[in-house]
Design an enzyme around this catalytic site. Structure first.
Site, PDB file in Angstrom:
ATOM      1  N   ASN A  25      -4.255 -10.315  -4.352  1.00 14.08           N
ATOM      2  CA  ASN A  25      -4.391 -11.750  -4.585  1.00 14.08           C
ATOM      3  C   ASN A  25      -3.075 -12.422  -4.195  1.00 14.08           C
ATOM      4  OD1 ASN A  25      -7.061 -11.706  -5.910  1.00 14.08           O
ATOM      5  ND2 ASN A  25      -5.983 -10.548  -7.480  1.00 14.08           N
ATOM      6  N   ASP A  59       0.833  -1.204   0.000  1.00 15.06           N
ATOM      7  CA  ASP A  59       0.000   0.000   0.000  1.00 15.06           C
ATOM      8  C   ASP A  59       0.868   1.255   0.000  1.00 15.06           C
ATOM      9  OD1 ASP A  59      -2.464   1.510   0.225  1.00 15.06           O
ATOM     10  OD2 ASP A  59      -1.920   1.847   2.313  1.00 15.06           O
ATOM     11  N   ARG A 118     -10.159  12.397 -10.710  1.00 16.37           N
ATOM     12  CA  ARG A 118      -9.384  12.244  -9.478  1.00 16.37           C
ATOM     13  C   ARG A 118      -9.036  10.792  -9.199  1.00 16.37           C
ATOM     14  NH1 ARG A 118     -12.710  14.619  -4.834  1.00 16.37           N
ATOM     15  NH2 ARG A 118     -10.786  14.200  -3.689  1.00 16.37           N
ATOM     16  N   LYS A 119      -9.463   9.880 -10.061  1.00 18.98           N
ATOM     17  CA  LYS A 119      -9.249   8.451  -9.833  1.00 18.98           C
ATOM     18  C   LYS A 119      -7.937   7.995 -10.471  1.00 18.98           C
ATOM     19  CE  LYS A 119     -14.172   7.319  -9.555  1.00 18.98           C
ATOM     20  NZ  LYS A 119     -15.281   6.503 -10.116  1.00 18.98           N
TER      21      LYS A 119
END
Length: 214
Positions: free
Chosen positions: A151, A128, A174-175
Protein backbone atom coordinates in the site's frame (compact mmCIF):
# COMPACT_ATOMS: atom_id res chain seq x y z
CA UNK A 1 35.37 -53.46 -7.23
CA UNK A 2 36.25 -52.97 -3.54
CA UNK A 3 38.85 -50.36 -4.51
CA UNK A 4 36.27 -48.52 -6.66
CA UNK A 5 33.75 -48.55 -3.81
CA UNK A 6 36.44 -47.27 -1.47
CA UNK A 7 37.23 -44.34 -3.76
CA UNK A 8 33.53 -43.59 -4.22
CA UNK A 9 33.03 -43.57 -0.46
CA UNK A 10 35.97 -41.21 0.01
CA UNK A 11 34.70 -38.92 -2.74
CA UNK A 12 31.28 -38.81 -1.08
CA UNK A 13 32.86 -37.87 2.24
CA UNK A 14 34.95 -35.17 0.59
CA UNK A 15 31.86 -33.79 -1.15
CA UNK A 16 29.90 -33.83 2.10
CA UNK A 17 32.74 -32.10 3.92
CA UNK A 18 33.00 -29.43 1.22
CA UNK A 19 29.24 -28.84 1.31
CA UNK A 20 29.22 -28.49 5.10
CA UNK A 21 32.23 -26.18 5.01
CA UNK A 22 30.68 -23.97 2.34
CA UNK A 23 27.35 -23.94 4.18
CA UNK A 24 29.08 -22.87 7.37
CA UNK A 25 30.99 -20.11 5.60
CA UNK A 26 27.83 -18.93 3.83
CA UNK A 27 25.74 -18.67 6.99
CA UNK A 28 28.64 -16.95 8.75
CA UNK A 29 28.70 -14.37 5.98
CA UNK A 30 32.08 -15.26 4.50
CA UNK A 31 30.94 -16.94 1.27
CA UNK A 32 28.47 -15.79 -1.40
CA UNK A 33 25.36 -17.69 -2.39
CA UNK A 34 26.17 -19.31 -5.75
CA UNK A 35 23.69 -21.17 -7.95
CA UNK A 36 26.10 -22.37 -10.61
CA UNK A 37 27.51 -20.95 -13.86
CA UNK A 38 25.53 -18.56 -16.04
CA UNK A 39 23.64 -19.79 -19.11
CA UNK A 40 24.39 -18.10 -22.43
CA UNK A 41 20.78 -17.00 -23.01
CA UNK A 42 20.72 -15.09 -19.69
CA UNK A 43 22.66 -12.27 -21.34
CA UNK A 44 21.86 -12.72 -25.01
CA UNK A 45 22.48 -9.97 -27.57
CA UNK A 46 19.09 -9.18 -29.07
CA UNK A 47 15.78 -11.04 -28.98
CA UNK A 48 15.25 -14.79 -29.22
CA UNK A 49 13.81 -16.30 -32.41
CA UNK A 50 10.38 -16.74 -30.81
CA UNK A 51 10.39 -13.15 -29.56
CA UNK A 52 11.40 -11.89 -33.03
CA UNK A 53 8.42 -13.69 -34.57
CA UNK A 54 6.10 -12.12 -31.99
CA UNK A 55 7.54 -8.65 -32.64
CA UNK A 56 7.14 -9.16 -36.38
CA UNK A 57 3.45 -9.97 -35.94
CA UNK A 58 2.96 -6.75 -33.96
CA UNK A 59 4.77 -4.72 -36.63
CA UNK A 60 2.40 -6.08 -39.30
CA UNK A 61 -0.73 -5.29 -37.26
CA UNK A 62 -2.19 -1.98 -38.45
CA UNK A 63 -3.80 -1.40 -35.06
CA UNK A 64 -0.52 -1.65 -33.19
CA UNK A 65 2.27 0.85 -32.87
CA UNK A 66 5.54 0.65 -30.99
CA UNK A 67 5.55 2.65 -27.78
CA UNK A 68 8.66 4.78 -27.45
CA UNK A 69 9.55 5.80 -23.88
CA UNK A 70 9.55 9.50 -23.21
CA UNK A 71 13.00 11.00 -22.85
CA UNK A 72 14.34 10.44 -19.34
CA UNK A 73 17.88 10.06 -18.11
CA UNK A 74 17.05 8.63 -14.68
CA UNK A 75 14.00 6.39 -15.03
CA UNK A 76 14.50 3.14 -13.12
CA UNK A 77 13.37 0.96 -16.05
CA UNK A 78 15.41 2.77 -18.71
CA UNK A 79 18.84 3.00 -17.06
CA UNK A 80 21.54 1.08 -18.95
CA UNK A 81 24.61 2.28 -17.07
CA UNK A 82 25.03 3.75 -13.62
CA UNK A 83 27.34 4.11 -10.63
CA UNK A 84 27.02 2.84 -7.07
CA UNK A 85 26.30 6.37 -5.83
CA UNK A 86 23.26 6.67 -8.13
CA UNK A 87 21.71 3.31 -7.26
CA UNK A 88 20.59 1.69 -4.01
CA UNK A 89 22.57 1.36 -0.80
CA UNK A 90 21.26 -0.59 2.16
CA UNK A 91 22.26 -1.95 5.55
CA UNK A 92 20.23 -4.54 7.49
CA UNK A 93 20.05 -5.42 11.19
CA UNK A 94 18.07 -8.36 12.59
CA UNK A 95 16.78 -8.50 16.16
CA UNK A 96 16.56 -12.20 16.98
CA UNK A 97 14.58 -11.73 20.21
CA UNK A 98 11.80 -9.74 18.49
CA UNK A 99 12.06 -11.49 15.11
CA UNK A 100 12.34 -8.03 13.62
CA UNK A 101 14.53 -6.70 10.84
CA UNK A 102 15.32 -3.03 10.35
CA UNK A 103 16.90 -1.79 7.13
CA UNK A 104 18.18 1.62 6.15
CA UNK A 105 17.89 2.12 2.39
CA UNK A 106 19.18 4.99 0.28
CA UNK A 107 17.56 5.56 -3.13
CA UNK A 108 19.86 7.35 -5.57
CA UNK A 109 19.12 9.34 -8.71
CA UNK A 110 18.75 6.31 -10.99
CA UNK A 111 15.80 4.97 -8.98
CA UNK A 112 13.47 7.59 -10.42
CA UNK A 113 9.87 6.92 -11.48
CA UNK A 114 7.65 9.98 -11.06
CA UNK A 115 9.76 13.13 -11.46
CA UNK A 116 12.10 13.55 -8.47
CA UNK A 117 10.63 10.53 -6.68
CA UNK A 118 11.44 6.82 -6.36
CA UNK A 119 9.89 4.37 -8.84
CA UNK A 120 7.25 2.19 -7.15
CA UNK A 121 8.63 -0.94 -8.80
CA UNK A 122 12.11 -0.13 -7.52
CA UNK A 123 10.93 0.23 -3.94
CA UNK A 124 8.81 -2.93 -4.27
CA UNK A 125 11.81 -4.97 -5.44
CA UNK A 126 13.89 -3.69 -2.53
CA UNK A 127 11.09 -4.44 -0.05
CA UNK A 128 10.63 -7.97 -1.40
CA UNK A 129 14.33 -8.73 -1.00
CA UNK A 130 14.46 -7.36 2.55
CA UNK A 131 11.31 -9.23 3.60
CA UNK A 132 12.88 -12.41 2.27
CA UNK A 133 15.87 -11.87 4.55
CA UNK A 134 13.54 -11.34 7.52
CA UNK A 135 11.63 -14.54 6.69
CA UNK A 136 14.85 -16.54 6.39
CA UNK A 137 16.44 -15.19 9.57
CA UNK A 138 13.20 -15.72 11.52
CA UNK A 139 12.72 -19.36 10.49
CA UNK A 140 16.22 -20.50 9.42
CA UNK A 141 14.56 -21.84 6.27
CA UNK A 142 14.86 -20.82 2.62
CA UNK A 143 11.63 -18.99 1.76
CA UNK A 144 9.99 -17.96 -1.51
CA UNK A 145 7.53 -15.10 -1.96
CA UNK A 146 3.96 -16.32 -2.53
CA UNK A 147 2.19 -12.99 -2.17
CA UNK A 148 3.26 -9.38 -1.65
CA UNK A 149 0.70 -6.75 -0.65
CA UNK A 150 1.90 -3.14 -0.90
CA UNK A 151 0.00 0.00 0.00
CA UNK A 152 1.69 3.18 -1.23
CA UNK A 153 0.91 6.06 1.14
CA UNK A 154 3.35 8.74 0.01
CA UNK A 155 6.00 9.12 -2.68
CA UNK A 156 9.62 8.70 -1.59
CA UNK A 157 11.80 11.65 -2.71
CA UNK A 158 14.97 10.77 -4.62
CA UNK A 159 18.09 10.97 -2.50
CA UNK A 160 16.19 9.85 0.61
CA UNK A 161 17.34 7.34 3.20
CA UNK A 162 14.30 5.53 4.58
CA UNK A 163 13.81 2.97 7.33
CA UNK A 164 12.13 -0.34 6.54
CA UNK A 165 10.79 -2.13 9.61
CA UNK A 166 9.58 -5.70 9.14
CA UNK A 167 8.72 -8.38 11.65
CA UNK A 168 7.51 -11.95 11.75
CA UNK A 169 3.71 -11.91 12.10
CA UNK A 170 3.08 -15.66 12.00
CA UNK A 171 4.78 -18.96 11.18
CA UNK A 172 2.45 -21.91 10.65
CA UNK A 173 3.48 -25.03 8.79
CA UNK A 174 5.32 -23.73 5.75
CA UNK A 175 3.55 -20.36 5.67
CA UNK A 176 5.55 -17.39 6.89
CA UNK A 177 3.86 -14.00 7.14
CA UNK A 178 5.89 -10.80 7.43
CA UNK A 179 4.42 -7.36 8.13
CA UNK A 180 6.35 -4.23 7.16
CA UNK A 181 6.33 -0.46 6.87
CA UNK A 182 8.62 2.02 5.16
CA UNK A 183 8.97 5.20 7.19
CA UNK A 184 10.85 8.49 7.26
CA UNK A 185 14.27 8.05 8.82
CA UNK A 186 13.65 10.66 11.52
CA UNK A 187 9.88 10.32 11.93
CA UNK A 188 8.38 6.82 12.10
CA UNK A 189 4.88 8.29 12.12
CA UNK A 190 5.50 9.45 8.56
CA UNK A 191 4.75 6.29 6.54
CA UNK A 192 5.65 5.99 2.86
CA UNK A 193 4.64 2.37 2.26
CA UNK A 194 3.16 -0.43 4.34
CA UNK A 195 1.90 -3.92 3.77
CA UNK A 196 2.58 -7.61 4.30
CA UNK A 197 3.99 -10.61 2.51
CA UNK A 198 3.32 -14.33 2.58
CA UNK A 199 6.32 -16.60 2.10
CA UNK A 200 6.43 -20.35 1.65
CA UNK A 201 9.31 -22.24 3.25
CA UNK A 202 10.87 -24.71 0.84
CA UNK A 203 11.85 -27.04 3.69
CA UNK A 204 9.49 -27.89 6.54
CA UNK A 205 11.70 -29.67 9.06
CA UNK A 206 11.53 -26.80 11.54
CA UNK A 207 7.86 -26.27 10.69
CA UNK A 208 7.09 -29.75 12.02
CA UNK A 209 8.96 -28.93 15.20
CA UNK A 210 7.05 -25.66 15.43
CA UNK A 211 3.73 -27.50 15.25
CA UNK A 212 4.85 -30.07 17.82
CA UNK A 213 5.43 -27.31 20.39
CA UNK A 214 1.82 -26.15 20.21
Amino acid sequence: MKILRGWMGRASLVGLGASLTYGGLYFAGYAPLWFGPERSHWSRDGWSEAACEEISSFEKDENCYKYRPKASTRNFLEIHSSTEFRRIRKVLYFNSSRKELIALVYFGADCEGPPRHVHGGCSAAVIDGILGVCAHESTFLPCLTANLTINYRRKIPLGSTVKIVCRLASFEGRKVKIDFKVVHLEDEESVYIQGSSLFVATLNVLSIKNKAKK
